[in-house]
Structure formats: structure tokens, C-alpha cells
Design a protein around this motif. Structure first.
Motif, PDB file in Angstrom:
ATOM      1  N   HIS A 370       0.892  -1.174   0.000  1.00  0.00           N
ATOM      2  CA  HIS A 370       0.000   0.000   0.000  1.00  0.00           C
ATOM      3  C   HIS A 370       0.926   1.218   0.000  1.00  0.00           C
ATOM      4  N   LYS A 371       1.095   1.819  -1.198  1.00  0.00           N
ATOM      5  CA  LYS A 371       2.171   2.792  -1.409  1.00  0.00           C
ATOM      6  C   LYS A 371       1.861   4.153  -0.797  1.00  0.00           C
ATOM      7  N   GLY A 372       2.884   4.989  -0.775  1.00  0.00           N
ATOM      8  CA  GLY A 372       2.742   6.357  -0.289  1.00  0.00           C
ATOM      9  C   GLY A 372       3.925   6.737   0.574  1.00  0.00           C
ATOM     10  N   ALA A 373       3.868   7.936   1.149  1.00  0.00           N
ATOM     11  CA  ALA A 373       4.951   8.416   2.015  1.00  0.00           C
ATOM     12  C   ALA A 373       5.121   7.480   3.202  1.00  0.00           C
ATOM     13  N   ASP A 374       4.019   6.842   3.629  1.00  0.00           N
ATOM     14  CA  ASP A 374       4.110   5.713   4.560  1.00  0.00           C
ATOM     15  C   ASP A 374       3.661   4.485   3.773  1.00  0.00           C
ATOM     16  N   TRP A 392      10.844  12.687  -2.914  1.00  0.00           N
ATOM     17  CA  TRP A 392      11.117  12.944  -4.339  1.00  0.00           C
ATOM     18  C   TRP A 392      10.508  11.863  -5.218  1.00  0.00           C
ATOM     19  N   LEU A 393      10.080  10.760  -4.629  1.00  0.00           N
ATOM     20  CA  LEU A 393       9.420   9.709  -5.423  1.00  0.00           C
ATOM     21  C   LEU A 393       8.024  10.116  -5.895  1.00  0.00           C
ATOM     22  N   SER A 394       7.506  11.227  -5.383  1.00  0.00           N
ATOM     23  CA  SER A 394       6.149  11.642  -5.768  1.00  0.00           C
ATOM     24  C   SER A 394       6.162  12.263  -7.164  1.00  0.00           C
ATOM     25  N   VAL A 424      10.788  -2.711  -2.233  1.00  0.00           N
ATOM     26  CA  VAL A 424      10.527  -1.385  -1.647  1.00  0.00           C
ATOM     27  C   VAL A 424      11.831  -0.792  -1.114  1.00  0.00           C
ATOM     28  N   TRP A 425      12.660  -1.638  -0.518  1.00  0.00           N
ATOM     29  CA  TRP A 425      13.941  -1.116  -0.011  1.00  0.00           C
ATOM     30  C   TRP A 425      14.817  -0.626  -1.169  1.00  0.00           C
ATOM     31  N   LEU A 426      14.929  -1.451  -2.236  1.00  0.00           N
ATOM     32  CA  LEU A 426      15.776  -1.075  -3.383  1.00  0.00           C
ATOM     33  C   LEU A 426      15.253   0.203  -4.042  1.00  0.00           C
ATOM     34  N   HIS A 427      13.922   0.320  -4.114  1.00  0.00           N
ATOM     35  CA  HIS A 427      13.278   1.487  -4.727  1.00  0.00           C
ATOM     36  C   HIS A 427      13.630   2.745  -3.941  1.00  0.00           C
ATOM     37  N   GLN A 428      13.489   2.674  -2.621  1.00  0.00           N
ATOM     38  CA  GLN A 428      13.759   3.883  -1.837  1.00  0.00           C
ATOM     39  C   GLN A 428      15.246   4.203  -1.821  1.00  0.00           C
ATOM     40  N   ARG A 429      16.062   3.169  -1.853  1.00  0.00           N
ATOM     41  CA  ARG A 429      17.511   3.415  -1.877  1.00  0.00           C
ATOM     42  C   ARG A 429      17.930   3.999  -3.231  1.00  0.00           C
ATOM     43  N   ALA A 430      17.350   3.464  -4.313  1.00  0.00           N
ATOM     44  CA  ALA A 430      17.655   4.015  -5.642  1.00  0.00           C
ATOM     45  C   ALA A 430      17.230   5.480  -5.704  1.00  0.00           C
ATOM     46  N   ALA A 431      16.106   5.796  -5.071  1.00  0.00           N
ATOM     47  CA  ALA A 431      15.643   7.192  -5.037  1.00  0.00           C
ATOM     48  C   ALA A 431      16.640   8.046  -4.269  1.00  0.00           C
ATOM     49  N   GLY A 432      17.147   7.521  -3.170  1.00  0.00           N
ATOM     50  CA  GLY A 432      18.149   8.259  -2.395  1.00  0.00           C
ATOM     51  C   GLY A 432      19.407   8.508  -3.224  1.00  0.00           C
ATOM     52  N   LEU A 433      19.803   7.503  -3.995  1.00  0.00           N
ATOM     53  CA  LEU A 433      21.000   7.656  -4.831  1.00  0.00           C
ATOM     54  C   LEU A 433      20.739   8.609  -5.994  1.00  0.00           C
ATOM     55  N   GLY A 435      18.676  11.128  -5.925  1.00  0.00           N
ATOM     56  CA  GLY A 435      18.718  12.458  -5.317  1.00  0.00           C
ATOM     57  C   GLY A 435      17.530  13.335  -5.666  1.00  0.00           C
ATOM     58  N   ALA A 436      17.729  14.650  -5.456  1.00  0.00           N
ATOM     59  CA  ALA A 436      16.639  15.610  -5.598  1.00  0.00           C
ATOM     60  C   ALA A 436      16.137  15.684  -7.040  1.00  0.00           C
ATOM     61  N   ALA A 437      14.842  15.994  -7.170  1.00  0.00           N
ATOM     62  CA  ALA A 437      14.201  16.217  -8.472  1.00  0.00           C
ATOM     63  C   ALA A 437      14.421  15.059  -9.443  1.00  0.00           C
ATOM     64  N   LEU A 438      14.433  13.847  -8.896  1.00  0.00           N
ATOM     65  CA  LEU A 438      14.607  12.667  -9.746  1.00  0.00           C
ATOM     66  C   LEU A 438      13.407  12.515 -10.680  1.00  0.00           C
ATOM     67  N   VAL A 439      13.630  11.843 -11.806  1.00  0.00           N
ATOM     68  CA  VAL A 439      12.508  11.382 -12.628  1.00  0.00           C
ATOM     69  C   VAL A 439      12.564   9.858 -12.653  1.00  0.00           C
TER      70      VAL A 439
END
Ligand SMILES: NC(=O)C1=CN([C@@H]2O[C@H](COP(=O)(O)OP(=O)(O)OC[C@H]3O[C@@H](n4cnc5c(N)ncnc54)[C@H](O)[C@@H]3O)[C@@H](O)[C@H]2O)[C@@H](O)CC1
Ligand SMILES: Nc1ncnc2c1ncn2[C@@H]1O[C@H](COP(=O)(O)OP(=O)(O)O)[C@@H](O)[C@H]1O
Ligand SMILES: [K+]
Length: 455
Positions: A370-374, A392-394, A424-433, A435-439
Motif C-alpha cells: 500500500h504505497k505512499g509516504a508511509d 522525491w518519489l512523488s 521497496v527497499w531497493l526502490h527507496q535506496r535508488a531514489a536516495g541515490l 537524489g533531488a528532483a529525480l525522474v
């Protein structure tokens, strides 16, 4: 956020406290430990700045008075402002220990460091936080247990809730540390177990362990992912790229659009969709990203549901299925709804997101992300993992990438709950890598680095 930490409701926390009493650890002992933990962190973060302690009428206030006493004894410059007086029990005893003056919140001058001990898990109704807000405006805020003004189970702000820089959770994390609006009001979350034994079926996400393929593996044994595309080719391409970078041995994309995101991805014509769904070598079938909702999409979905293949359903597919059809499946199924898709399939409700997601997993027999900020991941047995991915995943398409990762991890592990958590872990970590304003297109290329961190 502490990784792999148990998460409790306020009632479960109270039960764990009661169990302590049965072992001879009374509330005053726990409050003593809480006060020491708060004083320790406050001394560290205040680093010599004058401290203002805001103390409420309950046990959260008791922790605050206890910390004030310890900080003063350690030579810190401490003042106390109170909202109501503790009347009984351990909190009243702590209040009695404080020999210094106590002012009202309205009369207190601001100080650069605030310990917020107004309310914790006992917050039951909205509070008028105007005076507290004035004192917190330019201060560094350390909240005891929870930022005051938060519903501990739903994570909703009840009135003028405080926004903390650091929150020190006591005993265990509560739902509000990870859920809803509250999660973003906690700032950096620390946890001190203060000696309470807690067990919970809900935990925060932790970095998974992902081993390299064994020497004997080949491309098919590594896991064949088939992505069924449809009306919007880009979404399926994003998912296929993520599946390939997410560790699958072979990725097939069945789509109207002949373009593949990588040469390594094999294209199949859409009229071969049916053969693809029937391909027994498939380790995980993904349907939904960019699928559309026309008759062909509906037919593909029905065929996928009826197959015995491990299945990931995302996006449009979630609008074309029923809970009954999901429950009838015998092979692993993972659903990846965002809030709107979840409500459309399972119904909206007032219960906390964790409880609603567990109920959905039980009703459908599927693992539900169940996706989202939480982001809440639940399996039909009631196990729950919660993640707080970077905001930034939004942005459009990041869900398609997640769906591709889920399919890849399902193809590799054959274990749906594990696959969901890894993805979910890989997704959030990839987002962290990224960085800002990712697409969304940026994410797949960062997944190999995220996987490399999982050894
Ligand atoms: N979890 C644990 O094992 C421990 C918890 N402790 C602390 O105890 C806290 C919980 O204590 P309580 O249950 O006493 O609850 P709180 O201290 O959070 O507050 C409850 C009190 O506030 C009042 N109240 C609630 N909403 C109000 C409003 N809008 N306006 C004015 N008053 C309001 C209630 O009537 C009650 O008197 C935890 O958050 C933690 O800080 C610690 O003392 C030690 C151990
Ligand atoms: N504010 C946010 N904070 C953190 N993660 C978010 C936020 N908003 C969305 N996400 C994440 O971004 C992804 C978006 O998925 P989804 O809504 O399906 O997008 P799309 O359909 O465009 O791919 C999910 O993984 C979700 O958890
Ligand atoms: K508090």
C-alpha cells in the motif's frame, strides 16, 4: 528511522508496560529510565544551549520533569513551563522532585532548545497549541516519545501539533512515528527501548540481504520476468527496465510498442500476450503498468489471474480484478496499489493504514504494498513492514519502476513478502541515490548500486 524496529499501537504499548509490572518493573522505574534517556539526548543535542522543558499533565510530562531534574543536576541551564499539573502516580512524584520554578506556557520566555513533554501516546483530543507554537517557533525541538498533539495510532495531527527536529521514541516505535502526517512531524527518530520487551508483527523496513547468483545459475533459473504492456508503452518500459536492473535473469516485454528500454530486453508482439501468459518458464508475470482498461486489457488480466504463475498486479490491472478472483488464486500474488487504487479495490475506511492493509492482504490472500509516504507492506498472515521513502518519489512513473522491481525480486526469490520488502527497499535506496528532483527514468540505473549494498 531505526531499521527493523517493532511498531506498536498505543494499546499494545500500554500492554507491554503492564507486562513489565508483572515482572516487578513498576511505572516509576520506566519513567526513571525514560527521564535518563531524554536527559542524555537533550544534553547531546542542546550542546550547552539554554533549555526550556514543556511539561504536560500525564506521564509524558512526568518524563519531562524527570529529565529537567537530571539536566539541572548535570549543570545545564533549565527552565520548566507547564500545561496542567500531574495529579497522581509516577508523574506526580517526578513533578514533586523538581524544585525550580514552573511557569505557564503563556508566561514562558522562548529559549533556543525545547524539550517537548506535553503529550505522548495519551493524546485523546485536539489541543490549543498556540502558546506552545510560540515557544517552539525558532527553537530546536526534542520531542519526548511523540511530537505533542499527534494521534499515536492514526498519525493524524489533533489541532496544533508540534513539529520536532528529533523525536525520542520510548519503549517502542508507535504507528505515528511511521504513519500519515505525523511521520513528517517527528524529524529524526531515535528509539530507546528503556528495558521494555516488545514483540510486534509490524516492523520498520531494514536493508535486505541479497546474495549474488550461485555459480550454477543461468538466465532462466535466475528468473524470467514477463511484463504485459498496453495502451501506455512508457509505463511498461519503465517496469521492464527496473526488472532487468533488479536482478532478473531474463525480461520479456509484450507490448504494442516495439521499443524496449534496453537491448537486453526481449520484445514480443501484443498478440503474443496470451502465449506469454501461458509460458511456464515465467517466474513472475507483471501486468498493469500502462495496461489501459479496454476489452483486451480486461481479457489479459483475467487470463493472468487464472494462470498459475506468480503474479504482480499494478496500476490499471487493479481496476480490472475482484477480491474474490484474487482469493481464488493458489500462486503467489502481489498487489501494488497507491491510496486511490487501494480504496477503489478494498474500500475506504477510518482505521489506521496498517490495519486496513492487513485486512486487505487477508481478504485477497495477496501480499499488498500500500504505497505512499508511509508505504505499508502486509501479508495474509498479518506480518507488516513499513517504509518511509524519500518524497522525491512523488513523480509520475516511479510506481511503474517499483512494480518492475517487485516482479524481479519475486522471480528471484519465489517468496512474495520477501520480494515486496526487497523491492521497496531497493526502490527507496535508488531514489536516495538518484537524489533531488529525480525522474522515474533515473531510478533503474541506480538499482545495481542499491543491490550491491545488500551483501
Ligand atoms: N511506553 C512506556 O512504557 C512509557 C511511557 N512513558 C510516557 O508516558 C506517555 C503516555 O502517558 P499518558 O498515558 O499519561 O499520556 P500523555 O502524557 O500523553 O497525556 C495524557 C494526559 O493528557 C490529557 N490530555 C489528552 N489530550 C489533551 C488535550 N487535548 N488537552 C489537555 N489535556 C489533554 C489526558 O487527560 C491525560 O491527563 C508516553 O508517551 C511516554 O512519554 C514513560 O513515562 C515511561 C514508560
Ligand atoms: N510523498 C511521497 N513520499 C514518498 N514516496 C512517495 C510519495 N508519493 C509517492 N511516493 C512513492 O512513489 C511511487 C508512486 O507510485 P504511483 O502513484 O503508482 O505512480 P505512477 O503510477 O506514476 O508510477 C510509490 O512507490 C509511492 O510510494
Ligand atoms: K511529546
Amino acid at each position: 528511522m531505526p531499521a527493523g524496529a517493532p511498531i506498536l499501537s498505543a494499546a499494545q504499548m500500554a500492554a507491554a508496560e503492564a507486562a513489565c509490572a508483572a515482572r516487578g518493573i513498576v511505572p516509576a522505574d520506566l519513567m526513571e529510565r525514560a527521564a535518563h534517556a531524554v536527559a542524555r539526548e537533550a544534553a547531546r543535542f542542546a550542546a550547552g544551549r539554554p533549555i526550556l522543558v514543556l511539561a504536560g499533565p500525564g506521564n509524558n510530562g512526568g518524563d519531562a520533569y524527570g529529565a529537567a531534574c537530571l539536566l539541572r543536576a548535570a549543570g545545564c541551564d533549565v527552565r520548566v513551563a507547564a500545561l496542567g499539573e500531574p495529579r497522581a502516580g509516577a508523574a506526580a512524584a517526578m513533578r514533586a522532585r523538581w524544585a525550580g520554578p514552573v511557569t505557564s506556557l503563556a508566561d514562558a520566555p522562548p529559549r533556543p532548545f525545547v524539550i517537548d513533554g506535553l503529550f505522548g501516546t495519551g493524546m485523546s483530543r485536539a489541543f490549543d497549541g498556540e502558546a506552545a507554537a510560540r515557544l517552539c517557533e525558532d527553537a530546536f525541538i526534542l520531542s519526548i516519545d511523540l511530537p505533542s498533539g499527534i494521534d499515536a495510532d492514526r498519525g493524524a495531527a489533533l489541532g496544533d501539533a508540534i513539529r520536532a527536529d528529533v523525536t525520542l521514541a520510548l519503549g517502542s516505535l508507535k504507528f505515528a512515528h511511521v504513519a500519515g502526517e505525523a511521520a513528517s512531524r517527528c524529524g529524526h527518530v531515535l528509539l530507546d527501548p528503556i528495558g521494555i520487551d516488545v514483540s510486534s508483527s509490524a516492523r520498520t523496513i531494514a536493508r535486505p540481504r541479497i546474495n549474488p547468483p550461485a555459480a550454477a545459475e543461468h538466465k532462466y533459473s535466475r528468473g524470467l520476468v514477463c511484463v504485459i504492456g498496453g495502451a501506455m508503452g512508457g509505463a511498461a518500459r519503465l517496469a521492464a527496465a527496473a526488472a532487468a536492473r533488479g536482478g532478473a535473469g531474463y525480461v520479456v516485454l509484450a507490448s504494442d510498442d516495439r521499443r524496449t528500454p534496453l537491448d537486453a530486453i526481449v520484445h514480443r508482439e501484443p498478440d503474443a500476450r496470451s502465449d506469454t501468459i501461458a509460458d511456464v518458464r515465467t517466474s513472475a508475470l507483471l501486468i498493469g503498468p500502462g495496461l489501459g482498461r479496454d476489452a483486451a486489457a480486461r481479457a489479459a488480466c483475467a487470463q493472468a489471474l487464472a494462470s498459475d504463475l506468480p503474479l504482480v498486479l499494478d496500476g490499471d490491472a487493479l481496476a480490472l480484478i475482484s477480491i474474490a478472483a484474487l482469493a481464488a488464486r493458489r500462486s503467489p500474488t502481489i498487489l501494488t496499489p497507491h491510496g486511490g487504487e487501494f480504496d477503489a479495490l478494498f474500500g475506504a475506511g477510518d482505521a489506521p493504514k496498517i490495519a486496513r492493509t492487513v485486512a486487505a492482504a487477508r481478504a485477497s490472500g495477496a501480499v499488498v504494498i500500500h504505497k505512499g509516504a508511509d508505504t505499508v507492506i502486509a501479508d495474509p498472515e498479518g506480518n507488516v513492514i513499513v517504509a518511509n521513502p524519500p518524497s522525491w518519489l512523488s513523480t509520475a512513473g516511479t510506481g511503474d519502476v517499483l512494480a518492475g522491481l517487485v516482479a524481479a525480486r519475486l522471480a528471484v526469490t519465489h517468496a512474495p513478502m520477501r520480494a515486496a520488502c526487497e523491492a521497496v527497499w531497493l526502490h527507496q535506496r535508488a531514489a536516495g541515490l538518484a537524489g533531488a528532483a529525480l525522474v522515474a527514468d533515473d531510478l533503474p540505473m541506480h538499482v545495481p548500486q542499491a543491490i550491491a549494498e545488500c551483501r
